[in-house]
Design a protein around this motif. Sequence first.
Motif, short mmCIF file in Angstrom:
data_model
loop_
_atom_site.label_atom_id
_atom_site.label_comp_id
_atom_site.label_asym_id
_atom_site.label_seq_id
_atom_site.Cartn_x
_atom_site.Cartn_y
_atom_site.Cartn_z
N TYR A 454 1.02 -1.33 -0.04
CA TYR A 454 0.11 -0.11 0.16
C TYR A 454 0.78 1.31 -0.06
O TYR A 454 1.63 1.44 0.84
N SER A 455 1.14 1.97 -0.97
CA SER A 455 1.78 3.25 -1.07
C SER A 455 0.71 4.28 -1.17
O SER A 455 -0.32 4.39 -1.86
N ALA A 456 0.99 5.06 0.20
CA ALA A 456 -0.13 6.16 0.58
C ALA A 456 -0.01 7.38 -0.28
O ALA A 456 -1.12 7.98 -0.42
N SER A 457 0.94 7.49 -1.06
CA SER A 457 1.08 8.96 -1.82
C SER A 457 0.34 8.71 -3.06
O SER A 457 0.43 7.70 -3.80
N THR A 458 0.00 9.84 -3.32
CA THR A 458 -0.70 9.99 -4.72
C THR A 458 0.10 10.56 -5.98
O THR A 458 -0.23 10.78 -6.80
N THR A 459 1.23 11.21 -5.27
CA THR A 459 2.08 11.89 -6.11
C THR A 459 3.52 11.23 -6.39
O THR A 459 4.12 11.88 -7.05
N ARG A 460 4.01 10.28 -5.45
CA ARG A 460 5.26 9.81 -5.21
C ARG A 460 5.53 8.54 -5.58
O ARG A 460 4.72 7.74 -5.22
N ASP A 461 6.65 8.12 -6.39
CA ASP A 461 7.08 6.74 -6.42
C ASP A 461 8.12 6.29 -5.48
O ASP A 461 9.14 6.96 -5.53
N PRO A 462 7.84 5.64 -4.49
CA PRO A 462 8.74 5.05 -3.52
C PRO A 462 10.03 4.15 -4.03
O PRO A 462 10.91 3.93 -3.39
N PHE A 463 9.70 3.56 -5.23
CA PHE A 463 10.54 2.63 -5.73
C PHE A 463 11.76 2.99 -6.84
O PHE A 463 11.39 3.61 -7.52
#
Length: 646
Positions: A454-463
Motif C-alpha cells: 500500500y503506497s499512501a502517496s498519490t504523487t510519489r514513486d517510492p521504488f
Amino acid sequence: MKPVQRKPHCSGLGAGIRLASGNFTWPGNRIEVSSTLKPALYLALLLIPGFLLITNIAASQPLTGNKTVGTGGSYTTITMAVAALNANGVGEGGVTFLLTDASYTETHPLTITAQGNAASVVIFKPAAGVSPQITLSATATAQWGIKLDGADYIVFDGSNNGTATRDMTYKLGNTHGSVFFLTNSADNNTIRNCIVRSFANDSTADIGILVKGAGCDSTLIMNNHIFNAYEGIDIFAPGSSGFSTGTRILNNLVGDSLEHISTFGIYCANSQILEITGNEIFFIIRDKKSNTPEGIFVPAMLNQVLRIEKNKVHDLYSTCVDGMGGKGIYLMLTDNNPDISVINNMIWHLGTGTSHTLFSTIDTYAPVGIYIYRSSTNITTGTISIRHNSIWLTPDNVHGLNPNMAFAMGMYVGVGIGGTTAGSGVIDFRNNIIRINIGETGSGFNGSEAYGIYSASTTRDPFAPGSLDHNIYDDTGQDYNYAGRFKPLTTGLTFAEWQTATGQDGNSLNQDPGFISVADLHIQDGYYVNGAGLGVLDDIDGNPRSNPPDIGADEYDLTSATGGLNREQPGIGIFPNPSAGCFTITGIPENTTEIKLSDISGNIVLRRILEGHAPVELRCDAISKGLYLLFIVTDTGTTARKVILN
C-alpha cells in the motif's frame, strides 16, 4: 598484605596518632579501616626511629581474578560484590564474579560505576553447573534492578558451562522498573545468555533491558529470553544532543505466550550503526486501545545504518475493541540518506482489535508486515533494501484477524517517500513473498480491504528503477484482496494492474507461495521459485543461497521442515552413493524434465535434459570430488538429494 611503611607525620618518639574509622588518604597509599573494627579499632602500632609501622590496615587493591558470590564466598551477596567493585575498581586482566548459590534476593537497586577496558573486563556469571535465580529490587525513585551508570566493559553471561545455554535468571520482584538500565555513556557492555523477567507488563516503566542516553556505544544484547514487560528492549538516545552507536541485538527470544510483552518487542531510537539479527519476537499483546503492538520499532532514524535480518516476528495483536493493528517491522525515517537493509525476515499472525468500527486511519488500525513512514522530511535519497522476506497475514479469529473486520497490508509506504517522477524512489523491494488472506468477502464490511503493498502517496514513486521485481504476491481467495495501491490511483489494484501502474514487477508472480503452514513460512516441496541474484549469501536459517536464489526468506534447495538437504520422494533411487564417478538414477517420475547437479554454493556443474522416465546413468568423471546436490526437476516441482563423489 605487606605493612605500609611511611615516615611518621609526627615529631618525637611515641607521639600520639588518632585514626577515624572509614577511609582516609595516607600519602602514597589509600588506607581502609574496616567498619567491622568499630567501635574499637584494633591497631598494632610500632614506632621505630624514622619510621611508622601500621598493621591490620590494608590498602585497597583493584579487583582481579575470580571472586565467588554466595554462602561462604568472597562476598555473600551481589550487593556486597558490587560495592567492592565500585570501591576498588578493576585490576589488570579483569575480574569474574562466580555466583555459587541457587537463589539471591537483593533488597536495594544495584548501581555499577566501575570502568573496565578491553583487556580488563568485569564478568558476572554462574559457577559451573549452577542456575541462579536472582530477584532484584527497585524503588519509586530508582526504577531499576541493575544500573550501569557510566560503567564500561561489564558482562552479564548467564551460561554456566561456557556455551549459549540460558542458566541465570534476573527478575524484578517488588515494583515497576527496568531489570537492566544502562546510561551516562556506559560503553562496551554485554548482556547475554540470560533470562530477563520484568515486574509486570502494564506500566511504561516495565522494561527488560533499557539503554538510555547519548554515548551508550557498542552494547551487545545476545541470546537472552526477555518477557513479562511493557517493552522487551528499549534503546533510546536523545538525538538532538547525541546518539548511541554500534548496538547489536542478536538471537534473543522476546516475548512469551503466558507472560507477554504489551507494546514493543524491540524499540531503538537514535541508534546509529544498529544491527537487529536472528531474534524471535512473539506474543506482543495490547489490551488497551492507546498503543500499537509492534515487533521491531525503529523511530527517529537520522543518517542511520540499520540491519534487520533473519528475525521471526509473529503473534502481535490487540485484545480490546477497536485496538490498533500489529506492526511486524516499523521504520520511521527522519532524514535523507538512510542505509537500511531488511533481509531474510519471516512475519506472520499480525492482528487487530476484537471488532472494528474505526477505518479513517487504516494504516494505524491495520495489521502491517513492514511499515515505512517518514516523520517530516521527504525521503528522496538513500537506500532501503527490502529483500528475501516472507509475510503471511491469515484470517484467524483467535488473533483478531476476522477477514471481514480489518484492513491488512504486507507493506505500507507512507507519504513523502520517493520522488515525484517514475522510478525516483529509494526502496529496493525484490525477492519477497507477501501472502494475505484477510480481504473481505461478499458485499463488504465498512470498506475493509487487504493489500500486498500500500503506497499512501498519490504523487510519489517510492521504488528505485529496476528495484521492484522477482516477488510473489497472492491476491487470490478474497473479493477485496489486492496486489497493491499506487499513485495516482486511490483504489486497490489487481496484480496485472499493479504491474502496469508501477511499470515494474515484470518477473514477479501472483500465486500461492507454498508456505508449510500458517505458523511456518518455510517452503513446501514443489513450490520454490528462483529470484534474482542480489548478493544475499544465506537464508533465515543460515543455509547457503543457490545461484540464482529462491524468493522469500527460506532457500528451498537447502532447508525444509522435513530434514534439510535430503528430501525424499518415494521410488527415487540413486546408487552407488557415494560414487567414484557415476550415479544410476531409478524411479524417475514420468513428468521429469531435467536432472541437475550443483555444488553446495549453487553452481550448476552438470545438466541432463530428459524425455521419458527410464533409469539414467549420470557420469561425473570430470567433476571434482566432494558433496553435491542432485535436483530432479518435474513440471510440478523439484526433489533435491545429497550425493558424494569420492
